[in-house]
Enzyme design. Structure first.
Site, short mmCIF file in Angstrom:
data_model
loop_
_atom_site.label_atom_id
_atom_site.label_comp_id
_atom_site.label_asym_id
_atom_site.label_seq_id
_atom_site.Cartn_x
_atom_site.Cartn_y
_atom_site.Cartn_z
N CYS A 82 67.51 29.66 69.23
CA CYS A 82 68.78 29.67 69.96
C CYS A 82 68.60 29.02 71.34
O CYS A 82 68.38 27.83 71.43
CB CYS A 82 69.34 31.09 70.04
SG CYS A 82 71.09 31.17 70.49
N HIS A 177 69.32 32.82 64.31
CA HIS A 177 68.34 33.86 64.67
C HIS A 177 67.60 34.36 63.42
O HIS A 177 68.10 35.22 62.70
CB HIS A 177 69.03 35.03 65.36
CG HIS A 177 69.48 34.72 66.75
ND1 HIS A 177 68.72 35.05 67.86
CD2 HIS A 177 70.59 34.11 67.22
CE1 HIS A 177 69.35 34.65 68.95
NE2 HIS A 177 70.49 34.08 68.59
N GLU A 179 65.12 36.29 63.37
CA GLU A 179 64.55 37.62 63.61
C GLU A 179 65.45 38.76 63.16
O GLU A 179 64.97 39.89 62.98
CB GLU A 179 64.19 37.79 65.09
CG GLU A 179 65.35 37.87 66.07
CD GLU A 179 65.82 36.53 66.59
OE1 GLU A 179 66.33 36.47 67.72
OE2 GLU A 179 65.71 35.53 65.83
#
Length: 521
Positions: A82, A177, A179
């Site tokens: 990002c 993202h 994660e």
């Protein structure tokens, strides 16, 4: 520690530590540090790879942070996520500008160029056989021009450069993202980076950590005595056993009965730690002290600070009775630090403070010993099993440090705590009976300081209301409310209303995190 290491540089995202959790899941050691660490620090850290986090900032604004030039001259793979991708683009000669359309939430990105990071990783194929990924986006800006040497690695209709790669230097950037759990192949992408691209040795195991931590505790403490605040929860219990294995009788556990505990908590702790494990245990009856300190206080942050202050005061008083006590041990873990914005970056927005992070006074007379401070909840549980704790204790649902103090909304009173204890015990008992307890991540009852009209028998009641809360999560950073069977909810409600005199209405919380937090306060 002799482990291959990934360095995560934090630009202030609320989910930065989820990156660390995903890396740890690949059995690779990593640390999160501020994005503005020095070039010397990066060289001395000697990472096998570097990950740049997201942020709430805009990379094209000159006043905002950039990565150290040492990141790109260290000769190791770099992954920007990002904002991390955007600052990488700008710093290496590309451009970033405000997007024409913001992307927040679910998105489908098309993969391009078969780069090593994404090759073979896809959720579905498009009509022409092209690979697509289901991802989570959270951005308003976008890379509008690639830096020299980069190619497009993925795109969406509103974000033509949703990922980029320079295979020669092993630099990668993704606008989404990986994660978060919402990115379905996120774990595979991060594991591909740390294992396949950085070539890290996956040797980060809790068995190894236990041995290293025991040695570290012995070296740190020496012949001093340690006092530990034992709550009976997973974190403090694992901390107690770990420290006890390191220094034995130099450890004294202090259990403070503050009147804000679950039903029969005091007896259970004494049975397990004093009788079964042979630890030195001091039990402090401090119910009146805590309730007096909380009288008239309704603000949740104030309540947390007061509870933390009184805990520390109790520990200090007990420590004075131990002439060699120099250390206060706590079961602080990584999520506590994250949500208190007490990580080294100091940049993330505060969500809520934790009594064992934000409530410690500056003049505390004991040094802190926090051996689990860098671990996530799943790692703590794995460590507990390795240390020999019973599974039913290790996988017990989390209980907040302030206890029922943050499950009683508004002012805390003994009457409310007694009602809540009884109602919560019924909820947990019925979850066990129905086989749901181990299927969910956290379940508890909340006391609402409002009264409602009811009918029992032929009479009118005007009694208190409670809400049931039950969530499912893998990381406690995001969570979904549990879809418990109506029959189970009905049985719990019926039992609470019939067995707990003073409660006549039961609600069920169907809020996710975000936008809500798991605890109500």
């Amino acid at each position: 520690m002799n482990h291959d290491r990934i360095l995560i540089l934090d630009f202030g995202s609320q989910v930065t530590q989820l990156i660390a959790r995903r890396v740890r899941e690949a059995h690779v050691y990593c640390e999160v540090h501020p994005n503005d660490v020095s070039e010397d620090f990066i060289r001395e850290f000697a990472p096998k790879g570097i990950i740049l986090s997201g942020s709430y900032m805009s990379a094209y604004e000159e006043s905002n942070d950039q990565a150290s030039p040492a990141v790109f001259s260290a000769g190791v793979p770099v992954l920007g996520i990002c904002y991390g991708m955007q600052t990488m683009a700008i710093q290496l000669g590309g451009k970033v500008e405000p997007g024409t359309k913001r992307e927040f939430g679910y998105a489908e990105v098309r993969a391009h160029n078969h780069t090593k990071l994404l090759e073979g990783i896809e959720d579905f194929k498009g009509p022409n056989g092209e690979g697509f990924l289901k991802v989570w986006m959270s951005h308003g800006d976008r890379v509008s021009e690639l830096p020299p040497g980069f190619v497009v690695m993925a795109s969406t209709p509103s974000c033509p450069i949703a990922a980029m790669a320079d295979e020669t230097r092993h630099f990668y950037g993704v606008q989404f993202h990986p994660e978060v759990t919402h990115t379905e192949k996120g774990r595979e992408i991060l594991q591909r980076f740390v294992l396949g691209i950085c070539n890290c040795n996956p040797d980060w195991e809790m068995g190894n950590f236990a041995n290293e931590a025991i040695e570290s505790i012995r070296a740190q403490v020496g012949s001093d005595e340690v006092i530990l605040g034992l709550s009976g929860g997973v974190d403090s219990s694992v901390t107690a056993v770990l420290i006890h294995k390191a220094i034995g009788k130099q450890l004294t556990c202090v259990f403070v009965d503050n009147g804000l505990l679950r039903l029969n908590e005091r007896q259970q702790v004494q049975e397990m730690f004093e009788k079964n494990l042979g630890m030195k245990l001091v039990v402090v009856n401090a119910e009146e002290r805590f309730l007096n300190a909380l009288k008239g206080v309704a603000d949740p942050e104030q309540k947390r600070k007061i509870i933390g202050r009184e805990f520390v005061a109790c520990f200090q008083e007990e420590a004075k009775k131990l002439t060699g006590a120099k250390w206060l041990a706590q079961g602080t873990i990584y999520p506590d630090v994250i949500e208190s914005a007490a990580a080294k970056t100091k940049k993330a927005k505060v969500i809520k403070s934790h009594h064992n992070v934000g409530g410690l006074p500056p003049d505390m007379h004991l040094k802190l010993l926090e051996p689990l401070r860098g671990l996530f909840k799943d790692e703590v549980r794995e460590l507990g099993i390795k240390l020999g704790l019973p599974r039913e204790m290790v996988f017990r649902h989390p209980f907040p440090g302030p206890g029922l103090g943050v499950r009683i909304l508004g002012e805390v009173k003994k009457e409310y705590a007694d009602l809540l204890r009884a109602a919560d015990a019924i909820f947990i008992e019925e979850l066990h009976n129905a086989g749901w307890y181990d299927k969910v991540s956290q379940a508890f009852t909340v006391f609402l300081p409002v009264r409602s009209v009811g009918v029992m028998g032929d009479g009118r009641t005007y009694d208190w209301v409670v809400s049931l809360r039950c969530v499912e999560t893998t990381d406690f950073m995001t969570a979904k409310w549990s879809h418990l069977p109506y029959e189970l909810l009905g049985k719990v409600s019926n039992r609470i209303i019939n067995e707990v005199k003073g409660i006549n209405r039961v609600c069920y919380d169907v809020s996710g995190k975000p936008p809500a937090t798991i605890e109500w306060e």
